[in-house]
Design a protein around this motif. Structure first.
Motif, mmCIF file in Angstrom:
data_model
loop_
_atom_site.group_PDB
_atom_site.id
_atom_site.type_symbol
_atom_site.label_atom_id
_atom_site.label_comp_id
_atom_site.label_asym_id
_atom_site.label_seq_id
_atom_site.Cartn_x
_atom_site.Cartn_y
_atom_site.Cartn_z
ATOM 1 N N ALA A 1 -2.275 -11.853 -4.501
ATOM 2 C CA ALA A 1 -3.717 -11.769 -4.729
ATOM 3 C C ALA A 1 -4.038 -11.890 -6.213
ATOM 4 C CB ALA A 1 -4.261 -10.459 -4.168
ATOM 5 N N THR B 1 -2.920 -2.566 -1.376
ATOM 6 C CA THR B 1 -2.534 -3.859 -0.820
ATOM 7 C C THR B 1 -1.445 -3.697 0.241
ATOM 8 O OG1 THR B 1 -0.885 -4.142 -2.578
ATOM 9 C CG2 THR B 1 -3.094 -5.064 -2.964
ATOM 10 N N GLU C 1 1.813 -8.624 -1.653
ATOM 11 C CA GLU C 1 0.433 -9.077 -1.535
ATOM 12 C C GLU C 1 -0.320 -8.848 -2.843
ATOM 13 O OE1 GLU C 1 -3.417 -8.832 1.386
ATOM 14 O OE2 GLU C 1 -2.611 -6.954 0.591
ATOM 15 N N ALA C 2 -0.030 -7.752 -3.517
ATOM 16 C CA ALA C 2 -0.692 -7.510 -4.801
ATOM 17 C C ALA C 2 -0.372 -8.628 -5.787
ATOM 18 C CB ALA C 2 -0.265 -6.157 -5.364
ATOM 19 N N ALA D 1 -8.670 -9.541 -8.160
ATOM 20 C CA ALA D 1 -7.596 -9.460 -7.163
ATOM 21 C C ALA D 1 -8.141 -9.050 -5.801
ATOM 22 C CB ALA D 1 -6.525 -8.478 -7.631
ATOM 23 N N ARG D 2 -9.102 -8.133 -5.791
ATOM 24 C CA ARG D 2 -9.700 -7.695 -4.528
ATOM 25 C C ARG D 2 -10.411 -8.857 -3.828
ATOM 26 N NH1 ARG D 2 -12.528 -3.744 -6.394
ATOM 27 N NH2 ARG D 2 -14.560 -4.758 -6.452
ATOM 28 N N LEU E 1 -6.708 -12.532 2.442
ATOM 29 C CA LEU E 1 -5.297 -12.505 2.820
ATOM 30 C C LEU E 1 -5.135 -11.591 4.033
ATOM 31 C CD1 LEU E 1 -3.731 -12.428 -0.772
ATOM 32 C CD2 LEU E 1 -3.872 -14.373 0.794
ATOM 33 N N THR E 2 -4.975 -10.296 3.799
ATOM 34 C CA THR E 2 -4.855 -9.378 4.943
ATOM 35 C C THR E 2 -6.164 -8.661 5.265
ATOM 36 O OG1 THR E 2 -4.195 -7.542 3.524
ATOM 37 C CG2 THR E 2 -2.434 -8.917 4.439
ATOM 38 N N LYS F 1 -7.704 -10.799 -2.221
ATOM 39 C CA LYS F 1 -7.031 -10.008 -1.186
ATOM 40 C C LYS F 1 -7.807 -9.972 0.125
ATOM 41 C CE LYS F 1 -6.269 -5.514 0.556
ATOM 42 N NZ LYS F 1 -5.329 -5.950 1.567
ATOM 43 N N GLN F 2 -9.147 -9.999 0.052
ATOM 44 C CA GLN F 2 -9.927 -9.882 1.277
ATOM 45 C C GLN F 2 -9.737 -11.078 2.207
ATOM 46 O OE1 GLN F 2 -14.218 -9.887 0.779
ATOM 47 N NE2 GLN F 2 -14.088 -11.259 -0.979
#
Length: 392
Positions: free
Chosen positions: A105, A96, A101-102, A256-257, A263-264, A260-261
């Protein structure tokens, strides 16, 4: 949730105070012991690995969404090497943009509007903000000086049918408290009993002094319900690279992944190759880091005591929490705003780390000791002015 509620909550978490204190430090030529970033870079060979990656074209374009295989493998090896935890680098590691961010997410992925997230306060300022953005409710359980130990009865009382996640942080920012095995066992027992998920922020895992850092995921019943978060910034003194990771059971990592995709998407391509090398550094590096910070902790702690602060020595992190009432002060925010003008040192008021700070919290101030020894020595000299001419 209503955007007004998000904006209101974000305005309360105190992020602007960090910018304000740093600006005051710059304006007054003060030593900035407020924000927690080192004033020296990490190992030269790791910086060289990043430069080599850039020049050789590795990571200059989008890296894989979960992170480059080399770093995911290195994170897996790190967990096995230090804690005996087996982690599948393909399905149980997510790289991340830093630990923040972790955390974001994970919370966005795992809570629904109205779900409750319990965290010990004072809390790292992004926790409440991320919970608010996810539509959840942040439920603080307060740690009290001098030891800032968790009150297990208060923690149990805070759990309701709406509780979804326990958000742990050990070693703990800002207090430096490190959860003991007994405390972790009690927390784990509660999580299993009430079927709670745990997000464990362990970014200061290698910054502990005379105590053991124990990942909560190693306790019975916790492997399948815990997302563990860490990063390279604190351990290797490259905070600007923003390389973090989450590890845990494949379903939680996948969730979480998914968040996350959006986000950043991806980040820090060349730096991922360098951090993969950093995680392979010998034990002497990690031991040396702890010894260096321990000496700096003691240097600053002694100076703060001499200046009239009540000092609560941390067992981990690179922060010291202090009490200011011995200096005749009651409000940490007012004190920190005046401190650069009084002795050219900047600090952070702990009250920005609380949901609704009471009098106890308003009398606390945080300093960082992740600076050069000569900088800390000068800061101690300047702070001595607070104790009067005789002490100075």
């Amino acid at each position: 949730m209503p955007i007004s509620r998000v904006n209101s909550r974000l305005s309360e978490v105190g992020t602007s105070i960090f910018a304000e204190m740093s600006a005051l430090a710059a304006e007054t030529g003060s030593i900035n012991l407020g924000q927690g970033f080192p004033d020296t870079d990490g190992p030269a060979e790791i910086a060289g690995a990043a430069a080599d990656a850039i020049l050789s074209g590795r990571g200059n374009q989008y890296p894989p969404g979960p992170g480059i295989p080399e770093l995911r493998e290195a994170v897996s090896d790190h967990q096995k090497r230090f804690y005996g935890i087996d982690v599948d680098p393909g399905a149980e590691v997510l790289v991340t943009a830093g630990a923040t961010e972790a955390i974001a997410a994970s919370l966005l992925a795992l809570i629904e509007p109205g779900d409750e997230v319990i965290a010990f306060e004072p809390t790292y300022d992004s926790y409440a903000a991320c919970v608010a953005m996810a539509g959840g409710t942040h439920v603080p359980v307060t740690l009290h000086p001098p030891g800032f130990r968790p009150d297990m009865a208060a923690l149990r009382a805070a759990v309701t049918p709406r509780t979804r996640i326990l958000l742990l942080n050990s070693p703990h920012n800002p207090t430096g408290m490190v959860l003991t095995r007994e405390e972790l066992a009690a927390i784990a027992g509660l999580a299993v009993e009430r079927d709670l998920l745990v997000i464990s922020d362990e970014v200061y895992e290698h910054l502990v002094f005379g105590v053991e850092h124990i990942p909560v995921s190693t306790l019975p019943g916790m492997r399948e319900r815990t997302l563990t978060i860490s990063s390279a910034g604190k351990t290797f003194s490259f905070t600007g690279w923003k390389v973090g990771w989450a590890t845990g059971p494949a379903p939680l990592v996948a969730a979480a992944r998914t968040a996350k995709q959006f986000l950043t998407y991806v980040s820090s391509g060349p730096f991922q190759y360098a951090v993969a090398e950093a995680l392979k550094l010998p034990d002497s590096y990690f031991n040396g880091l702890r010894q260096d910070l321990l000496a700096k902790r003691d240097l600053l702690a002694d100076g703060l005591r001499s200046a009239g602060f009540e000092v609560y020595p941390p067992d981990g992190t690179y922060f010291i929490t202090t009490g200011i009432r011995g200096l005749g002060e009651e409000d940490g925010l007012e004190f920190c705003r005046a401190l650069p003008g009084r002795c050219a040192v900047a600090a952070i008021p702990n009250q920005v780390f609380y949901e609704a700070p009471q009098a106890e919290a308003r009398g606390l101030v945080r300093f960082t000791f992740c600076k050069k020894t000569e900088v800390l020595t000068e800061a101690v000299r300047r702070l001595g002015a607070l104790a009067g001419p005789a002490a100075a």
